[in-house]
Design a protein around this motif. Structure first.
Motif, PDB file in Angstrom:
ATOM      1  N   LEU A  80       0.836  -1.204   0.000  1.00 51.96           N
ATOM      2  CA  LEU A  80       0.000   0.000   0.000  1.00 51.96           C
ATOM      3  C   LEU A  80       0.869   1.253   0.000  1.00 51.96           C
ATOM      4  O   LEU A  80       0.595   2.218  -0.711  1.00 51.96           O
ATOM      5  CB  LEU A  80      -0.943  -0.018   1.202  1.00 51.96           C
ATOM      6  CG  LEU A  80      -1.975   1.092   1.286  1.00 51.96           C
ATOM      7  CD1 LEU A  80      -2.790   1.208   0.009  1.00 51.96           C
ATOM      8  CD2 LEU A  80      -2.887   0.843   2.485  1.00 51.96           C
ATOM      9  N   GLN A  84       0.998   4.145  -2.965  1.00 54.46           N
ATOM     10  CA  GLN A  84       0.816   5.584  -2.781  1.00 54.46           C
ATOM     11  C   GLN A  84       2.062   6.347  -3.219  1.00 54.46           C
ATOM     12  O   GLN A  84       1.963   7.440  -3.763  1.00 54.46           O
ATOM     13  CB  GLN A  84       0.389   5.939  -1.348  1.00 54.46           C
ATOM     14  CG  GLN A  84       1.406   5.776  -0.265  1.00 54.46           C
ATOM     15  CD  GLN A  84       2.442   6.887  -0.181  1.00 54.46           C
ATOM     16  OE1 GLN A  84       2.194   8.023  -0.548  1.00 54.46           O
ATOM     17  NE2 GLN A  84       3.622   6.551   0.294  1.00 54.46           N
ATOM     18  N   PHE A  87       1.901   6.776  -6.964  1.00 58.40           N
ATOM     19  CA  PHE A  87       0.996   7.855  -7.364  1.00 58.40           C
ATOM     20  C   PHE A  87       1.564   9.224  -6.983  1.00 58.40           C
ATOM     21  O   PHE A  87       1.334  10.211  -7.686  1.00 58.40           O
ATOM     22  CB  PHE A  87      -0.408   7.645  -6.802  1.00 58.40           C
ATOM     23  CG  PHE A  87      -1.194   6.646  -7.592  1.00 58.40           C
ATOM     24  CD1 PHE A  87      -1.734   6.989  -8.828  1.00 58.40           C
ATOM     25  CD2 PHE A  87      -1.367   5.358  -7.130  1.00 58.40           C
ATOM     26  CE1 PHE A  87      -2.436   6.071  -9.583  1.00 58.40           C
ATOM     27  CE2 PHE A  87      -2.074   4.423  -7.875  1.00 58.40           C
ATOM     28  CZ  PHE A  87      -2.605   4.783  -9.103  1.00 58.40           C
ATOM     29  N   ASN A  88       2.320   9.280  -5.918  1.00 65.75           N
ATOM     30  CA  ASN A  88       3.016  10.511  -5.543  1.00 65.75           C
ATOM     31  C   ASN A  88       3.979  10.908  -6.663  1.00 65.75           C
ATOM     32  O   ASN A  88       4.001  12.049  -7.119  1.00 65.75           O
ATOM     33  CB  ASN A  88       3.745  10.290  -4.215  1.00 65.75           C
ATOM     34  CG  ASN A  88       4.537  11.482  -3.752  1.00 65.75           C
ATOM     35  OD1 ASN A  88       5.413  11.969  -4.454  1.00 65.75           O
ATOM     36  ND2 ASN A  88       4.238  11.926  -2.554  1.00 65.75           N
ATOM     37  N   LEU A 111      -4.299   9.395  -5.316  1.00 66.27           N
ATOM     38  CA  LEU A 111      -3.289   9.496  -4.260  1.00 66.27           C
ATOM     39  C   LEU A 111      -3.936   9.842  -2.922  1.00 66.27           C
ATOM     40  O   LEU A 111      -3.596   9.243  -1.893  1.00 66.27           O
ATOM     41  CB  LEU A 111      -2.227  10.539  -4.640  1.00 66.27           C
ATOM     42  CG  LEU A 111      -1.142  10.823  -3.608  1.00 66.27           C
ATOM     43  CD1 LEU A 111      -0.348   9.566  -3.253  1.00 66.27           C
ATOM     44  CD2 LEU A 111      -0.213  11.927  -4.122  1.00 66.27           C
ATOM     45  N   ASP A 112      -4.856  10.787  -2.914  1.00 65.35           N
ATOM     46  CA  ASP A 112      -5.567  11.154  -1.679  1.00 65.35           C
ATOM     47  C   ASP A 112      -6.219   9.922  -1.047  1.00 65.35           C
ATOM     48  O   ASP A 112      -6.087   9.679   0.158  1.00 65.35           O
ATOM     49  CB  ASP A 112      -6.659  12.200  -1.963  1.00 65.35           C
ATOM     50  CG  ASP A 112      -6.143  13.546  -2.383  1.00 65.35           C
ATOM     51  OD1 ASP A 112      -4.962  13.854  -2.148  1.00 65.35           O
ATOM     52  OD2 ASP A 112      -6.934  14.321  -2.964  1.00 65.35           O
ATOM     53  N   ALA A 114      -5.539   6.708  -1.586  1.00 68.97           N
ATOM     54  CA  ALA A 114      -4.532   5.728  -1.154  1.00 68.97           C
ATOM     55  C   ALA A 114      -3.881   6.144   0.162  1.00 68.97           C
ATOM     56  O   ALA A 114      -3.664   5.300   1.044  1.00 68.97           O
ATOM     57  CB  ALA A 114      -3.468   5.554  -2.234  1.00 68.97           C
ATOM     58  N   VAL A 115      -3.575   7.427   0.317  1.00 74.60           N
ATOM     59  CA  VAL A 115      -2.921   7.902   1.537  1.00 74.60           C
ATOM     60  C   VAL A 115      -3.877   7.829   2.728  1.00 74.60           C
ATOM     61  O   VAL A 115      -3.482   7.418   3.828  1.00 74.60           O
ATOM     62  CB  VAL A 115      -2.354   9.329   1.327  1.00 74.60           C
ATOM     63  CG1 VAL A 115      -1.930   9.955   2.639  1.00 74.60           C
ATOM     64  CG2 VAL A 115      -1.181   9.280   0.353  1.00 74.60           C
ATOM     65  N   TYR A 117      -6.377   5.770   3.008  1.00 75.56           N
ATOM     66  CA  TYR A 117      -6.540   4.343   3.279  1.00 75.56           C
ATOM     67  C   TYR A 117      -5.339   3.802   4.062  1.00 75.56           C
ATOM     68  O   TYR A 117      -5.503   3.075   5.051  1.00 75.56           O
ATOM     69  CB  TYR A 117      -6.733   3.588   1.959  1.00 75.56           C
ATOM     70  CG  TYR A 117      -7.040   2.119   2.135  1.00 75.56           C
ATOM     71  CD1 TYR A 117      -8.235   1.712   2.718  1.00 75.56           C
ATOM     72  CD2 TYR A 117      -6.149   1.146   1.717  1.00 75.56           C
ATOM     73  CE1 TYR A 117      -8.527   0.368   2.886  1.00 75.56           C
ATOM     74  CE2 TYR A 117      -6.428  -0.195   1.869  1.00 75.56           C
ATOM     75  CZ  TYR A 117      -7.618  -0.578   2.456  1.00 75.56           C
ATOM     76  OH  TYR A 117      -7.895  -1.915   2.630  1.00 75.56           O
ATOM     77  N   TYR A 118      -4.128   4.146   3.615  1.00 73.50           N
ATOM     78  CA  TYR A 118      -2.918   3.736   4.332  1.00 73.50           C
ATOM     79  C   TYR A 118      -2.963   4.234   5.780  1.00 73.50           C
ATOM     80  O   TYR A 118      -2.644   3.494   6.706  1.00 73.50           O
ATOM     81  CB  TYR A 118      -1.664   4.275   3.634  1.00 73.50           C
ATOM     82  CG  TYR A 118      -0.392   4.051   4.422  1.00 73.50           C
ATOM     83  CD1 TYR A 118       0.373   2.911   4.212  1.00 73.50           C
ATOM     84  CD2 TYR A 118       0.027   4.954   5.396  1.00 73.50           C
ATOM     85  CE1 TYR A 118       1.542   2.685   4.942  1.00 73.50           C
ATOM     86  CE2 TYR A 118       1.183   4.736   6.135  1.00 73.50           C
ATOM     87  CZ  TYR A 118       1.929   3.612   5.904  1.00 73.50           C
ATOM     88  OH  TYR A 118       3.077   3.393   6.650  1.00 73.50           O
ATOM     89  N   TYR A 136       0.922  14.727   5.770  1.00 77.28           N
ATOM     90  CA  TYR A 136       0.867  14.359   4.357  1.00 77.28           C
ATOM     91  C   TYR A 136      -0.561  14.536   3.825  1.00 77.28           C
ATOM     92  O   TYR A 136      -0.779  15.107   2.759  1.00 77.28           O
ATOM     93  CB  TYR A 136       1.356  12.924   4.218  1.00 77.28           C
ATOM     94  CG  TYR A 136       1.571  12.369   2.831  1.00 77.28           C
ATOM     95  CD1 TYR A 136       1.769  13.167   1.717  1.00 77.28           C
ATOM     96  CD2 TYR A 136       1.606  10.990   2.652  1.00 77.28           C
ATOM     97  CE1 TYR A 136       1.991  12.613   0.453  1.00 77.28           C
ATOM     98  CE2 TYR A 136       1.829  10.425   1.406  1.00 77.28           C
ATOM     99  CZ  TYR A 136       2.013  11.245   0.304  1.00 77.28           C
ATOM    100  OH  TYR A 136       2.247  10.688  -0.921  1.00 77.28           O
TER     101      TYR A 136
END
Length: 154
Positions: A80, A84, A87-88, A111-112, A114-115, A117-118, A136
């Motif tokens: 994960l 991200q 995508f960054n 990206l938003d 994924a971040v 979610y992480y 972040y």
């Protein structure tokens, strides 16, 4: 020593990704970006490397804590994190290198997600790891706003 490597290597990787993205975007930052219509909240260019230095350290520390954990979710969290980070990186390529705010906007929305979610998933493993992603998230929300504005008004 292994725990230190678990922290330092991810920080190094984050900086390496950032430096690589900078290589691709540097021409556009000087030739294209200054001529765009940007919101009044746009920070001066000097803010970006300072912010990203702090963010890369937080990101590396976050995944380093996960790597050092005994969680059965460790491998999934590493993947994960890699997603991200991809995508960054790809946002810089799409927005700056290809000079395409629409593709950048689509990328930064992914990206938003994924971040966030992480951050939620890491909370169950290590609360500090999760908290390290809060700056972040805030930066990405601001960056998404900037990207949206630039897409809309250019």
């Amino acid at each position: 020593m292994k725990k230190l490597a678990n922290i330092l290597i991810p920080i190094f990787i984050c900086f390496l990704v950032g430096l690589t993205a900078n290589f691709f975007q540097s021409t556009s930052i000087h030739e294209w970006y200054p001529h765009l219509n940007k919101p009044s909240l746009t920070p001066p260019n000097i803010v970006f490397p300072i912010a990203w230095t702090f963010l890369y350290i937080c990101m590396g520390l976050s995944i380093g804590l996960i790597i050092s954990s005994k969680s059965s979710e460790k491998k999934n969290m590493i993947w994960l994190f890699i997603i991200q980070l991809f995508f960054n990186f790809s946002w810089s390529i799409l927005f700056f290198y290809l000079r395409n705010p629409l593709w950048g906007l689509a990328n930064i929305i992914i990206l938003d997600i994924a971040v966030i979610y992480y951050t939620c998933k890491s909370f169950k493993i290590n609360k500090i790891s999760s908290a390290l992603f809060f700056p972040y998230i805030l930066w990405l929300i601001f960056a998404t706003y900037l990207n949206l504005y630039i897409f809309w008004y250019n």
